[in-house]
Design a protein around this motif. Structure first.
Motif, PDB file in Angstrom:
ATOM      1  N   VAL A 103     -11.937   6.621  18.202  1.00  0.00           N
ATOM      2  CA  VAL A 103     -12.270   7.916  19.159  1.00  0.00           C
ATOM      3  C   VAL A 103     -13.303   8.817  18.156  1.00  0.00           C
ATOM      4  CG1 VAL A 103     -12.252   9.144  21.168  1.00  0.00           C
ATOM      5  CG2 VAL A 103     -11.783   7.190  21.284  1.00  0.00           C
ATOM      6  N   PHE A 104     -12.076   9.499  17.409  1.00  0.00           N
ATOM      7  CA  PHE A 104     -12.175  10.627  16.609  1.00  0.00           C
ATOM      8  C   PHE A 104     -12.964  11.275  14.871  1.00  0.00           C
ATOM      9  CE2 PHE A 104      -9.403  11.836  20.447  1.00  0.00           C
ATOM     10  CZ  PHE A 104      -9.724  13.271  20.882  1.00  0.00           C
ATOM     11  N   LEU A 105     -12.531   9.617  14.467  1.00  0.00           N
ATOM     12  CA  LEU A 105     -13.106   9.884  13.462  1.00  0.00           C
ATOM     13  C   LEU A 105     -14.412   8.726  13.033  1.00  0.00           C
ATOM     14  CD1 LEU A 105      -9.902   8.323  11.584  1.00  0.00           C
ATOM     15  CD2 LEU A 105     -11.150  10.901  11.677  1.00  0.00           C
ATOM     16  N   ASP A 106     -14.997   8.345  14.181  1.00  0.00           N
ATOM     17  CA  ASP A 106     -16.157   7.761  14.807  1.00  0.00           C
ATOM     18  C   ASP A 106     -17.427   8.817  14.601  1.00  0.00           C
ATOM     19  OD1 ASP A 106     -14.854   4.976  14.802  1.00  0.00           O
ATOM     20  OD2 ASP A 106     -15.703   4.736  16.583  1.00  0.00           O
ATOM     21  N   ALA A 107     -18.693   8.156  14.495  1.00  0.00           N
ATOM     22  CA  ALA A 107     -19.535   9.333  14.259  1.00  0.00           C
ATOM     23  C   ALA A 107     -20.276   9.671  15.207  1.00  0.00           C
ATOM     24  CB  ALA A 107     -20.716   9.021  13.267  1.00  0.00           C
ATOM     25  N   PRO A 108     -20.535  11.428  15.201  1.00  0.00           N
ATOM     26  CA  PRO A 108     -20.148  12.373  14.613  1.00  0.00           C
ATOM     27  C   PRO A 108     -18.289  12.296  14.891  1.00  0.00           C
ATOM     28  CG  PRO A 108     -20.705  12.771  17.089  1.00  0.00           C
ATOM     29  CD  PRO A 108     -20.357  11.395  17.074  1.00  0.00           C
ATOM     30  N   ARG A 109     -17.925  12.252  13.445  1.00  0.00           N
ATOM     31  CA  ARG A 109     -16.387  12.660  13.334  1.00  0.00           C
ATOM     32  C   ARG A 109     -15.944  13.714  13.825  1.00  0.00           C
ATOM     33  NH1 ARG A 109     -13.752  12.503   7.896  1.00  0.00           N
ATOM     34  NH2 ARG A 109     -14.319  15.034   7.516  1.00  0.00           N
ATOM     35  N   ASP A 110     -14.834  14.215  14.657  1.00  0.00           N
ATOM     36  CA  ASP A 110     -14.203  15.640  15.281  1.00  0.00           C
ATOM     37  C   ASP A 110     -13.408  16.426  13.862  1.00  0.00           C
ATOM     38  OD1 ASP A 110     -13.173  17.225  17.775  1.00  0.00           O
ATOM     39  OD2 ASP A 110     -11.696  16.882  16.039  1.00  0.00           O
ATOM     40  N   GLU A 111     -13.765  17.170  12.936  1.00  0.00           N
ATOM     41  CA  GLU A 111     -13.254  17.298  11.779  1.00  0.00           C
ATOM     42  C   GLU A 111     -12.004  17.752  12.482  1.00  0.00           C
ATOM     43  OE1 GLU A 111     -14.473  17.557   9.121  1.00  0.00           O
ATOM     44  OE2 GLU A 111     -16.517  16.499  10.140  1.00  0.00           O
ATOM     45  N   TYR A 112     -11.591  18.176  13.607  1.00  0.00           N
ATOM     46  CA  TYR A 112     -10.401  19.139  13.089  1.00  0.00           C
ATOM     47  C   TYR A 112      -8.982  17.391  13.827  1.00  0.00           C
ATOM     48  CZ  TYR A 112     -13.291  22.378  15.030  1.00  0.00           C
ATOM     49  OH  TYR A 112     -13.674  23.646  15.086  1.00  0.00           O
ATOM     50  N   GLN A 240      -7.518  10.431  25.733  1.00  0.00           N
ATOM     51  CA  GLN A 240      -8.124  11.386  24.580  1.00  0.00           C
ATOM     52  C   GLN A 240      -8.935  12.810  25.028  1.00  0.00           C
ATOM     53  OE1 GLN A 240     -11.001   8.620  24.718  1.00  0.00           O
ATOM     54  NE2 GLN A 240     -12.661   9.630  24.568  1.00  0.00           N
ATOM     55  N   CYS A 241      -8.693  12.369  26.527  1.00  0.00           N
ATOM     56  CA  CYS A 241      -9.375  13.795  27.537  1.00  0.00           C
ATOM     57  C   CYS A 241      -8.848  15.162  26.786  1.00  0.00           C
ATOM     58  CB  CYS A 241      -8.923  13.367  28.611  1.00  0.00           C
ATOM     59  SG  CYS A 241      -9.889  12.159  29.737  1.00  0.00           S
ATOM     60  N   TYR A 242      -9.753  16.211  26.840  1.00  0.00           N
ATOM     61  CA  TYR A 242      -9.990  17.775  26.564  1.00  0.00           C
ATOM     62  C   TYR A 242     -10.445  18.272  26.997  1.00  0.00           C
ATOM     63  CZ  TYR A 242     -12.723  18.074  23.090  1.00  0.00           C
ATOM     64  OH  TYR A 242     -14.897  17.813  22.158  1.00  0.00           O
TER      65      TYR A 242
ATOM     66  N   ASN B   2     -19.363  19.642  10.771  1.00  0.00           N
ATOM     67  CA  ASN B   2     -18.474  19.795  12.519  1.00  0.00           C
ATOM     68  C   ASN B   2     -19.894  20.472  13.519  1.00  0.00           C
ATOM     69  OD1 ASN B   2     -16.737  20.882  14.237  1.00  0.00           O
ATOM     70  ND2 ASN B   2     -15.933  22.593  13.806  1.00  0.00           N
ATOM     71  N   GLU B   3     -19.834  18.750  14.308  1.00  0.00           N
ATOM     72  CA  GLU B   3     -21.084  18.623  15.087  1.00  0.00           C
ATOM     73  C   GLU B   3     -19.938  19.734  16.605  1.00  0.00           C
ATOM     74  OE1 GLU B   3     -22.832  16.379  14.747  1.00  0.00           O
ATOM     75  OE2 GLU B   3     -23.617  17.727  16.897  1.00  0.00           O
ATOM     76  N   ILE B 242     -20.339  14.528  23.110  1.00  0.00           N
ATOM     77  CA  ILE B 242     -21.023  13.709  22.002  1.00  0.00           C
ATOM     78  C   ILE B 242     -19.748  12.701  21.832  1.00  0.00           C
ATOM     79  CG2 ILE B 242     -22.060  15.528  19.893  1.00  0.00           C
ATOM     80  CD1 ILE B 242     -18.904  15.610  19.423  1.00  0.00           C
ATOM     81  N   GLY B 243     -18.877  12.036  23.068  1.00  0.00           N
ATOM     82  CA  GLY B 243     -18.068  10.961  23.504  1.00  0.00           C
ATOM     83  C   GLY B 243     -16.502  11.351  22.600  1.00  0.00           C
ATOM     84  N   LYS B 244     -16.383  12.058  22.884  1.00  0.00           N
ATOM     85  CA  LYS B 244     -14.603  12.321  22.236  1.00  0.00           C
ATOM     86  C   LYS B 244     -13.578  12.965  23.998  1.00  0.00           C
ATOM     87  CE  LYS B 244     -15.911  12.539  18.327  1.00  0.00           C
ATOM     88  NZ  LYS B 244     -17.007  10.705  17.788  1.00  0.00           N
ATOM     89  N   CYS B 245     -14.352  14.028  24.546  1.00  0.00           N
ATOM     90  CA  CYS B 245     -13.766  14.671  25.720  1.00  0.00           C
ATOM     91  C   CYS B 245     -13.579  13.798  26.591  1.00  0.00           C
ATOM     92  CB  CYS B 245     -13.715  15.839  26.174  1.00  0.00           C
ATOM     93  SG  CYS B 245     -15.254  15.693  27.063  1.00  0.00           S
ATOM     94  N   ARG B 246     -14.431  12.737  26.992  1.00  0.00           N
ATOM     95  CA  ARG B 246     -14.267  11.518  28.272  1.00  0.00           C
ATOM     96  C   ARG B 246     -14.174  12.198  29.646  1.00  0.00           C
ATOM     97  NH1 ARG B 246     -13.390   6.533  27.088  1.00  0.00           N
ATOM     98  NH2 ARG B 246     -13.468   4.835  28.987  1.00  0.00           N
ATOM     99  N   HIS B 247     -14.972  13.314  29.625  1.00  0.00           N
ATOM    100  CA  HIS B 247     -15.408  13.676  30.625  1.00  0.00           C
ATOM    101  C   HIS B 247     -16.104  13.167  31.663  1.00  0.00           C
ATOM    102  CE1 HIS B 247     -12.783  17.978  29.750  1.00  0.00           C
ATOM    103  NE2 HIS B 247     -12.059  17.206  31.534  1.00  0.00           N
TER     104      HIS B 247
END
Ligand SMILES: Cc1cc2nc3c(=O)[nH]c(=O)nc-3n(C[C@H](O)[C@H](O)[C@H](O)COP(=O)(O)OP(=O)(O)OC[C@H]3O[C@@H](n4cnc5c(N)ncnc54)[C@H](O)[C@@H]3O)c2cc1C
Ligand code: SF4
Ligand code: SF4
Ligand code: FES
Lengths: 328, 279
Positions: A103-112, A240-242, B2-3, B242-247
């Protein structure tokens, strides 16, 4: 892969080497629960344990973190370059990390996440399963990658699998000895014994279809006891939700953007302006959670945490068995 | 890169469209597709996903914002010269290339006109590439109509056939209906389907409030319009874009999608496959 052997008597030496790399986080017993916490000494760590309360993902995706600071409309990123070691991670949790990587390393990756993941060594360790574990049903009972070193407990020594360049450099220390087929065979035998102790089984073939067609009454029955508290999400290694919010300092010009773990079981997760809620009741939210974990793809790693820590006593595997129609 | 780090964009112009919607011009050029969106930040207040409502063929870039909460209210307080943070463009957008050589049927309700305006402008700027362009637009009353000047001008032009429905009759709507009763009616947007012939070779582009999709989709299905030619843009709660937070996740069981990353534009086939996509 490369293999080595480490005598338990030499473990403190490896621990010192790890401390030389960065802050070491290891399982520690605290008020009857095991948690990953910073340790200074190997003795503080509880190396034989079943599961921690929170999964090790908290090192890569902290429960709360400042991602940006701002002054006026100028934003500055808050990236952290601290080196750390995550010691004593079980196979299921390593597989959980691999799922979050996707989830987090796939583009666009989460830098944090990416920075922390790159700067953190993961040292795997044999687990002690209990009746809630079902990793063998979800293919995560063994870690084939995702670690720097993996230590298989052989009694007096560890068979060490070396999973990265950094792991290889560590294994060059004189206290690592050569290992090969004999140790691997012994480790496999012990793995087999450990696997035999994992009695919980769930057949996930076609689970997505079953979840999708489960009727309204079935869902209501399944979720009747649920408090919509979100604990199942917070303890899950693959959630993964934030959520994100801005905080201001008193002078209003400066502030920070903070993200926190969120939970799809909470009412506001899919609530939009104007009051429309796309998942208004615990039924839609549970449907979403189960779909996310075992629907289209299997993201659950069988750690058992959501069942163990659910205050309402809702059993994840039983819920799935009921949907399959094979509940006892 | 950093997106999650917004870049600054200067506000060039702020124009009141309706009592609740403002058009904001931004000094930014993103080379977007119509239907894509950006995350707009107001420091200290937060971020919100907002569709780009102009076509990439027109500069400067514009967004149309309805005031509904914290971030959108802060956006309404902006004046020229102020700065906002932006990220994007995100999402898939409408397949403008693929639709070339076909009729376009644009169906929009309320604020749904915002993303569709980008499609409309794009098609008008490449007028020869598309056949007939139909716009079916449903509003509550004239005061809430977006892009009034542009749409009124189109009503009289040959480039596009505009159909208008309104829920509450006022003077302007009444006169419009009298002037062209074959294109203007009282009622919800689906009523306009009775006034048009659907060319099965056309592409449909739909955007409106969440409740609208089910009814519009049914109109198309009742007329045997091929579902793969329907493109609908969806709205869900979004945080990261961008497909991370899943909301923004939609679907259940075997098919789950991120609206921000796999959408916001979905086809009629998706609507049949993905549980709950259109309600
Ligand atoms: C792809 C997409 C395109 C959009 N395009 C436009 C547009 O062109 N013009 C426009 O006016 N609005 C648009 N919206 C809706 C807009 O994003 C919401 O109205 C806005 O987020 C509300 O935020 P707020 O802080 O003003 O409201 P509040 O109620 O104070 O919102 C609090 C939080 O909830 C979330 N939220 C609330 N409502 C929504 C929502 N509908 N969608 C997503 N997140 C929400 C936001 O993350 C926000 O931070 C779009 C939404 C999506 C998903
Ligand atoms: S932990 Fe249990 S009670 Fe809480 S939301 Fe999850 S299933 Fe419901
Ligand atoms: S769904 Fe439950 S058992 Fe599966 S990984 Fe998450 S917490 Fe563990
Ligand atoms: S908005 Fe975060 S995943 Fe779609």
């Amino acid at each position: 892969m490369r293999y080595a052997k480490l005598s338990k008597a030499d473990f403190p030496k490896l621990f010192e080497a790890l401390k030389g790399y960065g802050e070491v986080f290891a399982p520690v017993e605290e008020k009857g629960k095991v948690v990953f916490r910073r340790v200074e000494n190997l003795k503080e760590a509880k190396l034989e344990y079943t599961r921690t309360l929170l999964p090790p993902k908290k090192l890569f995706l902290p429960p709360e973190e400042e991602i940006l600071s701002f002054e006026g409309e100028t934003y500055t990123e808050k990236l952290d370059g601290k080196k750390a070691v995550l010691l004593g991670v079980h196979a299921c949790d390593i597989n959980g990390i691999l799922k979050l990587d996707r989830v987090f390393l796939d583009a666009p990756r989460d830098e944090y996440y990416a920075r922390r993941r790159e700067n953190t060594l993961v040292i795997g360790l044999t687990c002690v399963p209990d009746k809630y574990c079902f990793c063998t049903s979800v293919g995560s009972g063994y870690a084939s990658s995702g670690f720097d070193l993996f230590l298989h407990d052989l009694g007096k020594e560890y068979l060490v699998r070396i999973g990265s360049g950094e792991g290889y450099r560590l294994s060059k220390a004189e206290y690592f000895k050569e290992a090969g087929e004999a140790e691997m065979k012994l480790a496999a035998k012990l793995e087999e014994r450990r696997k035999g102790r994992i009695k919980r089984k769930i057949n996930l073939a076609g689970m997505g279809d079953l979840i999708e067609t489960e009727g309204k009454e079935g869902w209501e029955e399944l979720t009747r006891k649920c408090l919509a508290c979100g604990t199942c999400n917070l303890v899950c290694p693959t959630c993964q939700c934030y959520d994100v919010s801005d905080l201001l300092t008193l002078d209003i010009r400066k502030g920070s953007r903070v993200r926190r773990w969120d939970s799809c079981m909470l009412k506001r997760h899919a609530l939009v302006a104007g009051g429309l809620n796309f998942r208004p009741t615990v039924v839609e939210r549970t449907l979403n959670r189960l779909s996310c974990k075992v629907g289209e793809e299997v993201r659950c790693v069988g750690c058992g945490r959501c069942t163990v820590y659910c205050p309402a006593g809702i059993d994840f595997v039983e819920m799935l068995s009921t949907i399959r129609g094979v509940a006892k | 890169m950093n997106e999650l780090l917004p870049r600054q964009a200067k506000v060039l112009k702020v124009e009141e469209q309706t009592p609740i919607e403002k058009l904001i011009q931004l000094d930014a050029s993103l080379n977007h597709q119509p239907g894509q969106f950006i995350e707009v930040s107001v420091a200290g207040v937060g971020e919100a996903p907002i569709s780009i409502c102009s076509s990439p063929t027109r500069k400067p870039m514009e967004i149309c914002v309805r005031k509904v909460g914290r971030v959108t209210s802060a956006l309404h307080r902006l004046s020229p010269g102020d700065k906002v943070g932006i990220r994007g463009p995100y999402g898939n957008g409408f397949p403008m290339e693929k639709m070339k050589g076909h009729d376009l049927i644009l169906v929009s309700g309320g604020l749904g006109m915002a993303p569709l305006r980008g499609v409309l402008q794009y098609a008008l700027d490449h007028r020869k590439d598309y056949k007939e362009i139909l716009l079916l637009y449903g509003i509550r009353d004239y005061s809430l109509m977006l892009f009034k000047d542009e749409i009124m001008k189109l009503m009289d032009s040959k480039d596009c056939r505009v159909y208008l429905s309104y829920e509450k009759e006022d003077e302007v709507c009444k006169n419009l209906r009298k002037k062209c009763p074959e294109r203007v009616c009282e009622g919800v947007v689906t009523k306009l389907f009775g006034m048009v012939d659907l060319n099965p070779d056309a592409y449909a582009v739909v955007c409106g409030p969440p409740v609208m999709y089910r009814f519009v989709f049914k109109e198309f299905m009742d007329r045997n319009f091929p579902p793969e030619r329907i493109y609908m843009t969806m709205e869900r709660r979004m945080k990261c874009g961008i497909g991370k937070c899943r909301h923004c996740v939609v679907g259940a069981g075997t098919s789950m999608r991120y609206v921000c990353k796999d959408g916001p534009v979905f086809t009629g086939v998706d609507a049949l496959q993905i549980k709950g996509l259109i309600g």
